[in-house]
Motif scaffolding. Structure first.
Motif, PDB file in Angstrom:
ATOM      1  N   SER A  89       7.085 -10.856  -4.066  1.00  0.00           N
ATOM      2  CA  SER A  89       7.134  -9.760  -4.954  1.00  0.00           C
ATOM      3  C   SER A  89       8.247  -8.924  -4.287  1.00  0.00           C
ATOM      4  N   ASP A  90       9.006  -8.094  -5.248  1.00  0.00           N
ATOM      5  CA  ASP A  90      10.096  -7.126  -4.881  1.00  0.00           C
ATOM      6  C   ASP A  90       9.601  -5.787  -4.597  1.00  0.00           C
ATOM      7  N   ALA A  91       8.075  -5.610  -4.828  1.00  0.00           N
ATOM      8  CA  ALA A  91       7.646  -4.305  -4.849  1.00  0.00           C
ATOM      9  C   ALA A  91       7.826  -3.648  -3.345  1.00  0.00           C
ATOM     10  N   VAL A  92       8.236  -2.354  -3.644  1.00  0.00           N
ATOM     11  CA  VAL A  92       8.448  -1.737  -2.255  1.00  0.00           C
ATOM     12  C   VAL A  92       7.113  -0.887  -1.862  1.00  0.00           C
ATOM     13  N   VAL A  93       6.228  -1.280  -0.725  1.00  0.00           N
ATOM     14  CA  VAL A  93       5.010  -0.867  -0.601  1.00  0.00           C
ATOM     15  C   VAL A  93       5.029  -0.457   0.932  1.00  0.00           C
ATOM     16  N   ASN A  94       4.007   0.190   1.336  1.00  0.00           N
ATOM     17  CA  ASN A  94       3.807   0.955   2.682  1.00  0.00           C
ATOM     18  C   ASN A  94       2.523   0.506   3.172  1.00  0.00           C
ATOM     19  N   LEU A  95       2.325   0.458   4.669  1.00  0.00           N
ATOM     20  CA  LEU A  95       1.144  -0.013   5.135  1.00  0.00           C
ATOM     21  C   LEU A  95      -0.036   1.073   4.876  1.00  0.00           C
ATOM     22  N   THR A  96       0.213   2.267   4.528  1.00  0.00           N
ATOM     23  CA  THR A  96      -0.698   3.371   3.941  1.00  0.00           C
ATOM     24  C   THR A  96      -1.313   2.943   2.673  1.00  0.00           C
ATOM     25  N   PRO A 112     -10.453   9.432  -0.937  1.00  0.00           N
ATOM     26  CA  PRO A 112      -9.746  10.757  -1.407  1.00  0.00           C
ATOM     27  C   PRO A 112      -8.938  11.195  -0.360  1.00  0.00           C
ATOM     28  N   LEU A 113      -7.922  11.794  -0.733  1.00  0.00           N
ATOM     29  CA  LEU A 113      -6.996  12.721   0.196  1.00  0.00           C
ATOM     30  C   LEU A 113      -5.973  11.517   0.968  1.00  0.00           C
ATOM     31  N   VAL A 114      -5.517  10.451   0.310  1.00  0.00           N
ATOM     32  CA  VAL A 114      -4.827   9.509   1.198  1.00  0.00           C
ATOM     33  C   VAL A 114      -3.345   9.386   0.441  1.00  0.00           C
ATOM     34  N   ASP A 115      -2.309   9.061   1.014  1.00  0.00           N
ATOM     35  CA  ASP A 115      -1.227   8.829   0.803  1.00  0.00           C
ATOM     36  C   ASP A 115      -0.889   7.524  -0.007  1.00  0.00           C
ATOM     37  N   GLY A 116      -1.602   6.564   0.506  1.00  0.00           N
ATOM     38  CA  GLY A 116      -1.252   5.290  -0.179  1.00  0.00           C
ATOM     39  C   GLY A 116      -1.832   4.817  -1.285  1.00  0.00           C
TER      40      GLY A 116
END
Length: 256
Positions: A89-96, A112-116
């Protein structure tokens, strides 16, 4: 620092590749145990790391920069019947994004209240990138004696842009990863990319207070130092402490 000799670079990279091979072997042991347990078809397996290793690229070692060798990490996921086999996949994701992903897979209440953001939709339909085209990364360098150096990067589609917020007023960097995956040609001062830089800079700084980040980092650094000083004086016992190797071991390592 002066560049390392070619022989030292080859030795360092050989050691790094050997560690990768060792980790791969241990991952295989874990997967074998999972298969024996009978739960392999009911388990989400994620192979990743917290950061990369420059290994001498761009003259850099370790991490703490925004080149792909440092911020780009492996993300291999397997769950039979849920994730298609052998696709990318070419999706741009983050470990969060992993925490919210785990909660959705487990059908638990949303975090709740997470960046990911959960990426379940991405690995169910890898070709449909959808809204996963942008992410950010931050670095706080505590080494600087004048205070923390705060830096932030934004990756948006094929573009990567970063800035350092300090008294040196370092120039911003811009790379077109589509045309220049090796990040050789910095477009940070290219007049033709002025509009792209401006748009990315606005997104980079929107809702983000670098002074506040630096202030919090400085407070945490003070706390770390106090805790270290307390530990040296009190020397609290702990079952997790590993004894220091005897001096002859260090001498042997230096001779080698």
């Amino acid at each position: 620092d002066p560049p390392l000799a070619e022989e030292r670079i080859r030795v360092a990279r050989a050691a790094y590749y050997a560690m990768c091979e060792s980790v791969d072997r241990m991952v295989g042991l874990v997967l074998d145990a999972l298969k024996r347990s009978g739960e392999a078809d009911n388990t989400l397996v994620v192979y990743t790391s917290d950061h990369g290793e420059m290994a001498g690229e761009h003259g850099c070692w370790w991490k703490s920069n925004f080149y792909e060798g440092s911020v780009g990490v492996p993300l291999i996921m397997r769950m039979p019947g849920v994730i298609p086999r052998g696709v990318r996949s070419d999706a741009v994701v983050n470990l969060t994004d992993l925490g919210p992903t785990f909660t959705e897979i487990a059908r638990a209440d949303p975090m709740p209240l997470v960046d990911g953001r959960s990426i379940v939709s991405v690995f169910r339909r890898p070709s449909e990138v959808g809204r996963f085209t942008e992410t950010t990364s931050e670095i706080v360098d505590r080494v600087n004696s004048g205070g923390p150096i705060v830096a932030r990067m934004i990756r948006s589609g094929r573009w990567k842009y970063w800035r350092h917020f300090d008294d040196e007023d370092l120039p911003a960097a811009l790379f077109d990863l589509g045309a220049d995956p090796g990040e050789i040609h910095d477009l940070g001062a290219d007049p033709a990319c002025k509009n792209t830089r401006s748009a990315l800079d606005a997104r980079l700084t929107s809702g983000w207070d670098h002074r506040g980040v630096g202030r919090i980092a400085a407070e945490e650094e003070t706390g770390f130092r106090r805790l270290a000083e307390w530990g040296k004086v009190v020397q609290p016992p702990s079952e997790y402490l590993v004894p220091m190797p005897p001096p002859q071991i260090e001498e042997l390592a230096e001779r080698r």
